[in-house]
Design a protein around this motif. Structure first.
Motif, PDB file in Angstrom:
ATOM      1  N   VAL A  88      60.183  79.986  53.544  1.00  0.00           N
ATOM      2  CA  VAL A  88      60.563  80.516  52.235  1.00  0.00           C
ATOM      3  C   VAL A  88      59.481  80.181  51.208  1.00  0.00           C
ATOM      4  O   VAL A  88      59.344  79.037  50.783  1.00  0.00           O
ATOM      5  CB  VAL A  88      61.929  79.964  51.794  1.00  0.00           C
ATOM      6  N   LYS A  89      58.717  81.203  50.808  1.00  0.00           N
ATOM      7  CA  LYS A  89      57.654  80.990  49.828  1.00  0.00           C
ATOM      8  C   LYS A  89      58.224  80.706  48.448  1.00  0.00           C
ATOM      9  O   LYS A  89      57.623  79.974  47.655  1.00  0.00           O
ATOM     10  CB  LYS A  89      56.742  82.219  49.763  1.00  0.00           C
ATOM     11  N   GLY A  90      59.373  81.298  48.160  1.00  0.00           N
ATOM     12  CA  GLY A  90      59.990  81.090  46.862  1.00  0.00           C
ATOM     13  C   GLY A  90      61.429  81.553  46.870  1.00  0.00           C
ATOM     14  O   GLY A  90      61.785  82.512  47.569  1.00  0.00           O
ATOM     15  N   LEU A  91      62.263  80.868  46.096  1.00  0.00           N
ATOM     16  CA  LEU A  91      63.691  81.167  45.989  1.00  0.00           C
ATOM     17  C   LEU A  91      64.004  81.450  44.527  1.00  0.00           C
ATOM     18  O   LEU A  91      63.769  80.603  43.658  1.00  0.00           O
ATOM     19  CB  LEU A  91      64.498  79.960  46.484  1.00  0.00           C
ATOM     20  N   HIS A  92      64.545  82.640  44.246  1.00  0.00           N
ATOM     21  CA  HIS A  92      64.878  83.011  42.864  1.00  0.00           C
ATOM     22  C   HIS A  92      66.368  83.311  42.790  1.00  0.00           C
ATOM     23  O   HIS A  92      66.893  84.093  43.587  1.00  0.00           O
ATOM     24  CB  HIS A  92      64.060  84.243  42.443  1.00  0.00           C
ATOM     25  N   LEU A  93      67.051  82.679  41.819  1.00  0.00           N
ATOM     26  CA  LEU A  93      68.510  82.799  41.719  1.00  0.00           C
ATOM     27  C   LEU A  93      68.921  83.195  40.311  1.00  0.00           C
ATOM     28  O   LEU A  93      68.321  82.753  39.335  1.00  0.00           O
ATOM     29  CB  LEU A  93      69.177  81.462  42.068  1.00  0.00           C
ATOM     30  N   ASN A  94      69.970  84.017  40.215  1.00  0.00           N
ATOM     31  CA  ASN A  94      70.545  84.328  38.904  1.00  0.00           C
ATOM     32  C   ASN A  94      71.956  83.766  38.760  1.00  0.00           C
ATOM     33  O   ASN A  94      72.664  84.050  37.808  1.00  0.00           O
ATOM     34  CB  ASN A  94      70.547  85.836  38.636  1.00  0.00           C
ATOM     35  N   MET A  95      72.359  82.939  39.735  1.00  0.00           N
ATOM     36  CA  MET A  95      73.564  82.123  39.594  1.00  0.00           C
ATOM     37  C   MET A  95      73.285  80.855  40.397  1.00  0.00           C
ATOM     38  O   MET A  95      72.843  80.934  41.536  1.00  0.00           O
ATOM     39  CB  MET A  95      74.798  82.838  40.143  1.00  0.00           C
ATOM     40  N   PHE A  96      73.544  79.709  39.800  1.00  0.00           N
ATOM     41  CA  PHE A  96      73.197  78.458  40.484  1.00  0.00           C
ATOM     42  C   PHE A  96      74.052  77.339  39.907  1.00  0.00           C
ATOM     43  O   PHE A  96      74.473  77.374  38.748  1.00  0.00           O
ATOM     44  CB  PHE A  96      71.703  78.143  40.308  1.00  0.00           C
ATOM     45  N   MET A  97      74.326  76.366  40.745  1.00  0.00           N
ATOM     46  CA  MET A  97      75.140  75.229  40.335  1.00  0.00           C
ATOM     47  C   MET A  97      74.516  73.947  40.862  1.00  0.00           C
ATOM     48  O   MET A  97      73.698  73.972  41.771  1.00  0.00           O
ATOM     49  CB  MET A  97      76.569  75.375  40.853  1.00  0.00           C
ATOM     50  N   SER A  98      74.932  72.843  40.279  1.00  0.00           N
ATOM     51  CA  SER A  98      74.425  71.549  40.700  1.00  0.00           C
ATOM     52  C   SER A  98      75.549  70.761  41.359  1.00  0.00           C
ATOM     53  O   SER A  98      76.683  71.210  41.452  1.00  0.00           O
ATOM     54  CB  SER A  98      73.872  70.787  39.502  1.00  0.00           C
ATOM     55  N   ARG A  99      75.208  69.563  41.792  1.00  0.00           N
ATOM     56  CA  ARG A  99      76.223  68.662  42.326  1.00  0.00           C
ATOM     57  C   ARG A  99      76.883  67.904  41.188  1.00  0.00           C
ATOM     58  O   ARG A  99      76.279  67.663  40.142  1.00  0.00           O
ATOM     59  CB  ARG A  99      75.599  67.660  43.306  1.00  0.00           C
ATOM     60  N   LYS A 100      78.128  67.520  41.414  1.00  0.00           N
ATOM     61  CA  LYS A 100      78.796  66.644  40.456  1.00  0.00           C
ATOM     62  C   LYS A 100      78.191  65.250  40.575  1.00  0.00           C
ATOM     63  O   LYS A 100      77.605  64.914  41.582  1.00  0.00           O
ATOM     64  CB  LYS A 100      80.295  66.586  40.758  1.00  0.00           C
ATOM     65  N   GLY A 101      78.354  64.439  39.541  1.00  0.00           N
ATOM     66  CA  GLY A 101      77.830  63.082  39.611  1.00  0.00           C
ATOM     67  C   GLY A 101      77.731  62.449  38.247  1.00  0.00           C
ATOM     68  O   GLY A 101      78.103  63.041  37.215  1.00  0.00           O
ATOM     69  N   PHE A 102      77.214  61.226  38.224  1.00  0.00           N
ATOM     70  CA  PHE A 102      77.151  60.446  36.996  1.00  0.00           C
ATOM     71  C   PHE A 102      76.307  61.136  35.933  1.00  0.00           C
ATOM     72  O   PHE A 102      76.670  61.165  34.750  1.00  0.00           O
ATOM     73  CB  PHE A 102      76.581  59.052  37.299  1.00  0.00           C
TER      74      PHE A 102
ATOM     75  N   PHE B  76      58.622  88.766  59.920  1.00  0.00           N
ATOM     76  CA  PHE B  76      58.195  88.023  58.738  1.00  0.00           C
ATOM     77  C   PHE B  76      58.279  86.519  59.000  1.00  0.00           C
ATOM     78  O   PHE B  76      59.349  85.992  59.304  1.00  0.00           O
ATOM     79  CB  PHE B  76      59.063  88.378  57.529  1.00  0.00           C
ATOM     80  N   SER B  77      57.154  85.834  58.858  1.00  0.00           N
ATOM     81  CA  SER B  77      57.152  84.379  59.031  1.00  0.00           C
ATOM     82  C   SER B  77      57.288  83.657  57.699  1.00  0.00           C
ATOM     83  O   SER B  77      57.694  82.495  57.648  1.00  0.00           O
ATOM     84  CB  SER B  77      55.855  83.932  59.721  1.00  0.00           C
ATOM     85  N   GLN B  78      56.943  84.340  56.606  1.00  0.00           N
ATOM     86  CA  GLN B  78      57.117  83.796  55.262  1.00  0.00           C
ATOM     87  C   GLN B  78      57.581  84.909  54.333  1.00  0.00           C
ATOM     88  O   GLN B  78      57.149  86.057  54.465  1.00  0.00           O
ATOM     89  CB  GLN B  78      55.815  83.196  54.732  1.00  0.00           C
ATOM     90  N   PHE B  79      58.445  84.567  53.386  1.00  0.00           N
ATOM     91  CA  PHE B  79      59.032  85.593  52.537  1.00  0.00           C
ATOM     92  C   PHE B  79      59.674  84.955  51.306  1.00  0.00           C
ATOM     93  O   PHE B  79      59.858  83.735  51.228  1.00  0.00           O
ATOM     94  CB  PHE B  79      60.091  86.385  53.310  1.00  0.00           C
ATOM     95  N   TYR B  80      60.029  85.807  50.337  1.00  0.00           N
ATOM     96  CA  TYR B  80      60.747  85.391  49.137  1.00  0.00           C
ATOM     97  C   TYR B  80      62.229  85.747  49.290  1.00  0.00           C
ATOM     98  O   TYR B  80      62.598  86.656  50.055  1.00  0.00           O
ATOM     99  CB  TYR B  80      60.172  86.072  47.896  1.00  0.00           C
ATOM    100  N   LEU B  81      63.063  85.032  48.529  1.00  0.00           N
ATOM    101  CA  LEU B  81      64.507  85.266  48.544  1.00  0.00           C
ATOM    102  C   LEU B  81      65.013  85.384  47.112  1.00  0.00           C
ATOM    103  O   LEU B  81      64.525  84.696  46.211  1.00  0.00           O
ATOM    104  CB  LEU B  81      65.231  84.110  49.234  1.00  0.00           C
ATOM    105  N   GLN B  82      66.008  86.251  46.924  1.00  0.00           N
ATOM    106  CA  GLN B  82      66.644  86.372  45.610  1.00  0.00           C
ATOM    107  C   GLN B  82      68.131  86.618  45.802  1.00  0.00           C
ATOM    108  O   GLN B  82      68.532  87.400  46.663  1.00  0.00           O
ATOM    109  CB  GLN B  82      66.033  87.530  44.810  1.00  0.00           C
ATOM    110  N   GLY B  83      68.968  85.944  44.997  1.00  0.00           N
ATOM    111  CA  GLY B  83      70.401  86.155  45.146  1.00  0.00           C
ATOM    112  C   GLY B  83      71.209  85.641  43.974  1.00  0.00           C
ATOM    113  O   GLY B  83      70.754  84.823  43.173  1.00  0.00           O
TER     114      GLY B  83
END
Length: 468
Positions: free
Chosen positions: A255-269, A229-236
């Motif tokens: 990576v054609k697309g990334l789908h997440l059901n848990m995700f976080m951001s960076r801390k910051g202002f 596979f040279s291109q694919f989707y991801l889920q986690g």
């Protein structure tokens, strides 16, 4: 208009030299702004790196053969399990303790009685083997995965997809969602690869220190390449969310697309400011009404609950081998430790129930099958080590923390997830969000709890990416 007229008059009252200086400053400022915007949108990647996690020295070459694998059991394995269960010592629960102190031992006895007298492991092994299993050697480790192809249909479009689990889950979490993804829907179907993280289940545990999410991402990229596979989707979700995010950072072109059901951001202002203003003027910081409902009061709904629920994290991130020793020896201790997470992480209100609400979302057969994957492979300690490997150093200073994710991204925010991340926070890290969904119900183990909801959201995301 009056203000614009005054500005024009002021400009033309200047001599030519000052006019040129002002124009030049404006052009320069515009150029800097344009450069910063382009830099923000510039697709960046992180280095792949390299590793060797097998026992002993790295050989000059490594076999890349993929071979079939079948989960097996024996009468001796089951007899040993039953003997250990029969020797279990229980502690009486506190009156009205429910699940506030952990797994209630009164209900635990009922679960264990079912495990001992009614649960059929041989039958469940046959269920596990209904999908094709394989192994292949990558960076010194035998990596296990299932590979499910959709039934052939005329005119259907088949897209490759990798699903990645977390802790204390396994590839088995996806058994309910697999038929939903491999059946043709709207002309689309998915060819699904679902690996076990090294150190979990039937994937060999690393023999050397340092195997973190970046190493797992590289191993899984190699697996997809080996499968053609040279291109694919991801889920986690859970660790699967971080691993698939790292995969998208390492090889965004794949990576054609990334789908997440848990995700976080960076801390910051921006995050700090939105916490101060969000409850009062949510629109100023990009919060919706639902964000406000899920986030505030922030200390009670997020900080305090996270502190109450992450004691396991501190243990596993510091001394996993010590804590894991008892669970690797006692099947009932292992079941209590794992199944308690399937109670509270599904819904924190389950702590107030005598049975922890476990059978509201799951069957005991499914829950115990997941436990048995850990028990029969002796993988609880190596799965816990993954925490220590990922937080040995400041995770905020890792190369992936400072690098944005530029692939098309779909985010499914389940209401009972351990912590809510608004879209405005997610955009700090995920720079190309195609869909952000407030899911109507469900918690941490989305594919296990709400397979239809997750499958529908994923399919809608892919349709947007594919422009269908």
């Amino acid at each position: 208009m009056q203000r614009l007229h005054v500005l024009k008059q002021a400009f033309f009252s200047l001599d030519a030299a000052h006019q040129q200086l002002l124009i030049g400053s404006g052009v320069a400022a515009g150029g800097i702004l344009a450069y910063l915007l382009l830099k923000r949108r510039e697709v960046k990647s992180i280095p792949l790196g390299e590793g060797w996690w097998g026992a002993g020295e790295k050989p000059l070459s490594e076999e890349d053969k993929i071979y079939p694998f079948e989960v097996q059991t024996s009468d001796e394995e089951i007899e040993d399990l039953h003997e250990r269960i029969d020797r279990t010592r229980y502690t009486d629960p506190l009156e009205d303790g429910c699940f506030q102190y952990g797994f209630n031992s009164t209900y635990l006895k009922k679960v264990v009685s079912y495990w001992r007298h009614e649960f059929d492991w041989k039958k469940q092994v046959a269920v596990i083997n209904k999908y094709p299993h394989f192994k292949t050697r990558i960076e010194g480790l035998d990596v296990h995965f299932i590979h499910v192809r959709p039934p052939h249909r005329e005119g259907q479009r088949v897209l490759p997809l990798m699903l990645v689990h977390g802790w204390p889950g396994s590839f088995y979490e996806f058994y309910k969602i697999l038929p939903l993804l491999t059946e043709t829907q709207g002309g689309l179907a998915f060819e699904v690869i679902c690996p076990s993280i090294p150190g979990y289940g039937f994937s060999e545990a690393p023999h050397k220190q340092g195997f973190d999410s970046l190493a797992a991402a590289r191993v899984f990229l190699t697996l997809m390449e080996r499968l053609g596979f040279s291109q694919f989707y991801l889920q986690g979700g859970d660790w699967g969310s971080l691993i698939t995010t790292n995969m998208a950072q390492m090889k965004p072109q794949c990576v054609k697309g990334l789908h997440l059901n848990m995700f976080m951001s960076r801390k910051g202002f921006k995050v700090m400011l939105s916490l101060l203003i969000g409850p009062y003027l949510p629109f100023l910081v990009g919060f919706t009404r639902e964000d406000v409902h899920r986030l505030f009061p922030f200390l009670e709904k997020n900080v305090y609950e996270i502190l109450r629920e992450t004691g396991y994290f501190h243990i596993q991130a510091t001394k996993p081998d010590t804590a894991g020793c008892g669970m690797n020896d006692s099947p009932v201790g292992l079941a209590a430790y794992i199944l308690e997470k399937f109670s509270t992480w599904t819904d924190l209100k389950n702590k107030d129930l005598v049975d922890g609400g476990l059978e509201r979302k799951f069957s005991l057969d499914d829950l115990l099958t997941n436990v048995m994957i850990y028990w029969t492979t002796g993988s609880i300690v190596s799965s816990m080590r993954f925490y220590k490997e990922n937080v040995k150093t400041n995770i905020d200073k890792r190369v992936d923390s400072g690098t944005g994710i530029f692939v098309p991204t779909g985010l499914a925010a389940f209401p009972s997830e351990l912590m809510h991340c608004p879209r405005s926070w997610a955009e700090i890290r995920y720079r190309n969000i195609y869909s952000y969904s407030f899911m109507p119900q469900g918690g941490h183990f989305a594919a296990f709890e709400e397979p239809q909801l997750l499958a529908n959201d994923f399919l809608q995301f892919v349709k947007k990416v594919e422009k269908l």
